[in-house]
Design a protein around this motif. Sequence first.
Motif, PDB file in Angstrom:
ATOM      1  N   SER A   1      38.475  28.933  41.668  1.00 10.99           N
ATOM      2  CA  SER A   1      38.537  28.730  43.127  1.00 10.99           C
ATOM      3  C   SER A   1      39.637  29.572  43.749  1.00 10.99           C
ATOM      4  N   PHE A   2      40.767  29.661  43.079  1.00  6.91           N
ATOM      5  CA  PHE A   2      41.889  30.454  43.584  1.00  6.91           C
ATOM      6  C   PHE A   2      41.472  31.914  43.736  1.00  6.91           C
ATOM      7  N   LEU A   3      40.804  32.459  42.722  1.00  7.30           N
ATOM      8  CA  LEU A   3      40.350  33.849  42.802  1.00  7.30           C
ATOM      9  C   LEU A   3      39.352  34.029  43.942  1.00  7.30           C
ATOM     10  N   LYS A   4      38.400  33.102  44.078  1.00  4.61           N
ATOM     11  CA  LYS A   4      37.425  33.173  45.174  1.00  4.61           C
ATOM     12  C   LYS A   4      38.119  33.171  46.527  1.00  4.61           C
ATOM     13  N   GLU A   5      39.117  32.301  46.695  1.00  7.71           N
ATOM     14  CA  GLU A   5      39.868  32.222  47.961  1.00  7.71           C
ATOM     15  C   GLU A   5      40.520  33.551  48.315  1.00  7.71           C
ATOM     16  N   HIS A   6      40.778  34.371  47.299  1.00  6.04           N
ATOM     17  CA  HIS A   6      41.429  35.654  47.528  1.00  6.04           C
ATOM     18  C   HIS A   6      40.448  36.826  47.447  1.00  6.04           C
ATOM     19  N   GLY A   7      39.146  36.509  47.554  1.00  4.84           N
ATOM     20  CA  GLY A   7      38.131  37.554  47.604  1.00  4.84           C
ATOM     21  C   GLY A   7      37.853  38.234  46.279  1.00  4.84           C
ATOM     22  N   ILE A   8      38.080  37.522  45.172  1.00  2.21           N
ATOM     23  CA  ILE A   8      37.870  38.094  43.842  1.00  2.21           C
ATOM     24  C   ILE A   8      36.775  37.295  43.138  1.00  2.21           C
ATOM     25  N   LYS A   9      35.752  37.997  42.642  1.00  6.76           N
ATOM     26  CA  LYS A   9      34.691  37.328  41.889  1.00  6.76           C
ATOM     27  C   LYS A   9      35.300  36.795  40.592  1.00  6.76           C
ATOM     28  N   PRO A  10      35.191  35.489  40.356  1.00  6.25           N
ATOM     29  CA  PRO A  10      35.856  34.895  39.194  1.00  6.25           C
ATOM     30  C   PRO A  10      35.068  35.030  37.889  1.00  6.25           C
ATOM     31  N   SER A  11      35.008  36.234  37.342  1.00  6.07           N
ATOM     32  CA  SER A  11      34.357  36.419  36.036  1.00  6.07           C
ATOM     33  C   SER A  11      35.221  35.745  34.967  1.00  6.07           C
ATOM     34  N   TYR A  12      34.632  35.514  33.814  1.00  7.84           N
ATOM     35  CA  TYR A  12      35.367  34.863  32.726  1.00  7.84           C
ATOM     36  C   TYR A  12      36.605  35.681  32.356  1.00  7.84           C
ATOM     37  N   GLN A  13      36.452  36.996  32.241  1.00  6.51           N
ATOM     38  CA  GLN A  13      37.578  37.842  31.865  1.00  6.51           C
ATOM     39  C   GLN A  13      38.695  37.785  32.911  1.00  6.51           C
ATOM     40  N   ARG A  14      38.342  37.860  34.171  1.00  7.33           N
ATOM     41  CA  ARG A  14      39.346  37.790  35.234  1.00  7.33           C
ATOM     42  C   ARG A  14      40.075  36.453  35.216  1.00  7.33           C
ATOM     43  N   MET A  15      39.309  35.374  35.044  1.00  4.58           N
ATOM     44  CA  MET A  15      39.943  34.048  35.025  1.00  4.58           C
ATOM     45  C   MET A  15      40.888  33.917  33.836  1.00  4.58           C
ATOM     46  N   GLN A  16      40.502  34.438  32.686  1.00  4.54           N
ATOM     47  CA  GLN A  16      41.360  34.329  31.504  1.00  4.54           C
ATOM     48  C   GLN A  16      42.623  35.191  31.653  1.00  4.54           C
ATOM     49  N   ILE A  17      42.496  36.351  32.250  1.00  2.85           N
ATOM     50  CA  ILE A  17      43.666  37.212  32.473  1.00  2.85           C
ATOM     51  C   ILE A  17      44.628  36.534  33.435  1.00  2.85           C
ATOM     52  N   TYR A  18      44.109  35.988  34.538  1.00  2.00           N
ATOM     53  CA  TYR A  18      44.995  35.327  35.498  1.00  2.00           C
ATOM     54  C   TYR A  18      45.616  34.061  34.894  1.00  2.00           C
ATOM     55  N   LYS A  19      44.803  33.323  34.157  1.00  2.00           N
ATOM     56  CA  LYS A  19      45.304  32.120  33.492  1.00  2.00           C
ATOM     57  C   LYS A  19      46.423  32.479  32.514  1.00  2.00           C
ATOM     58  N   PHE A  20      46.262  33.580  31.786  1.00  2.00           N
ATOM     59  CA  PHE A  20      47.302  34.031  30.866  1.00  2.00           C
ATOM     60  C   PHE A  20      48.605  34.288  31.623  1.00  2.00           C
ATOM     61  N   LEU A  21      48.507  34.954  32.779  1.00  2.00           N
ATOM     62  CA  LEU A  21      49.708  35.229  33.581  1.00  2.00           C
ATOM     63  C   LEU A  21      50.369  33.939  34.062  1.00  2.00           C
ATOM     64  N   LEU A  22      49.564  32.957  34.427  1.00  2.00           N
ATOM     65  CA  LEU A  22      50.101  31.684  34.892  1.00  2.00           C
ATOM     66  C   LEU A  22      50.800  30.920  33.771  1.00  2.00           C
ATOM     67  N   GLU A  23      50.204  30.938  32.600  1.00  2.00           N
ATOM     68  CA  GLU A  23      50.699  30.123  31.491  1.00  2.00           C
ATOM     69  C   GLU A  23      51.764  30.809  30.647  1.00  2.00           C
ATOM     70  N   ASN A  24      51.894  32.109  30.770  1.00  2.00           N
ATOM     71  CA  ASN A  24      52.842  32.883  29.957  1.00  2.00           C
ATOM     72  C   ASN A  24      53.730  33.710  30.874  1.00  2.00           C
ATOM     73  N   ARG A  25      54.787  33.134  31.303  1.00  2.00           N
ATOM     74  CA  ARG A  25      55.670  33.796  32.278  1.00  2.00           C
ATOM     75  C   ARG A  25      56.625  34.754  31.583  1.00  2.00           C
ATOM     76  N   ILE A  26      56.018  35.653  30.813  1.00  4.88           N
ATOM     77  CA  ILE A  26      56.800  36.589  30.004  1.00  4.88           C
ATOM     78  C   ILE A  26      56.796  37.999  30.590  1.00  4.88           C
ATOM     79  N   HIS A  27      56.217  38.169  31.775  1.00  3.58           N
ATOM     80  CA  HIS A  27      56.128  39.474  32.415  1.00  3.58           C
ATOM     81  C   HIS A  27      55.453  40.464  31.463  1.00  3.58           C
TER      82      HIS A  27
END
Length: 146
Positions: free
Chosen positions: A13-39
């Motif tokens: 939903s977050f990706l959709k709100e920002h105009g991004i089609k939420p494919s599985y790969q995109r969701m997993q990449i963003y989720k990784f960034l959220l869960e791993n704050r290692i830059h």
Amino acid sequence: MNNHIEEVKDVGSFLKEHGIKPSYQRMQIYKFLLENRIHPTVDTIYKALCDEIPTLSKTTIYNTLNTFVEKGIVSVIVIEENETRYEANMTLHGHFKCNDCGNIYDIFLDTSSLDLSQLDKFDIKEKHIYFKGTCEHCLKKAKSHN
């Protein structure tokens, strides 16, 4: 837009709100960034997700991160010329990079007391504050070896 990463509950939903089609790969990449704050770098993200997503390529990660940056939900961190890192924390904060271990730490600063009036006539697109040195862990390690 300042998004507080604690507020992102549903990545799709977050990706959709920002105009991004939420494919599985995109969701997993963003989720990784959220869960791993290692830059992480693109390589770090690839190594972390390639077993779970065998069809994932570094090109897909680059393209996805570029889309996230364009849509304002991820920022690029370039402290060293030859190293690009990414993060989903879009709040104003600084970074500290350890010269010994290479880790990057978030530094939360009170910028309200800074006099930025000399920038009033400028159109600021990005703000970056970073420090370099030796982190607490590396300092302790060095002291224990002496």
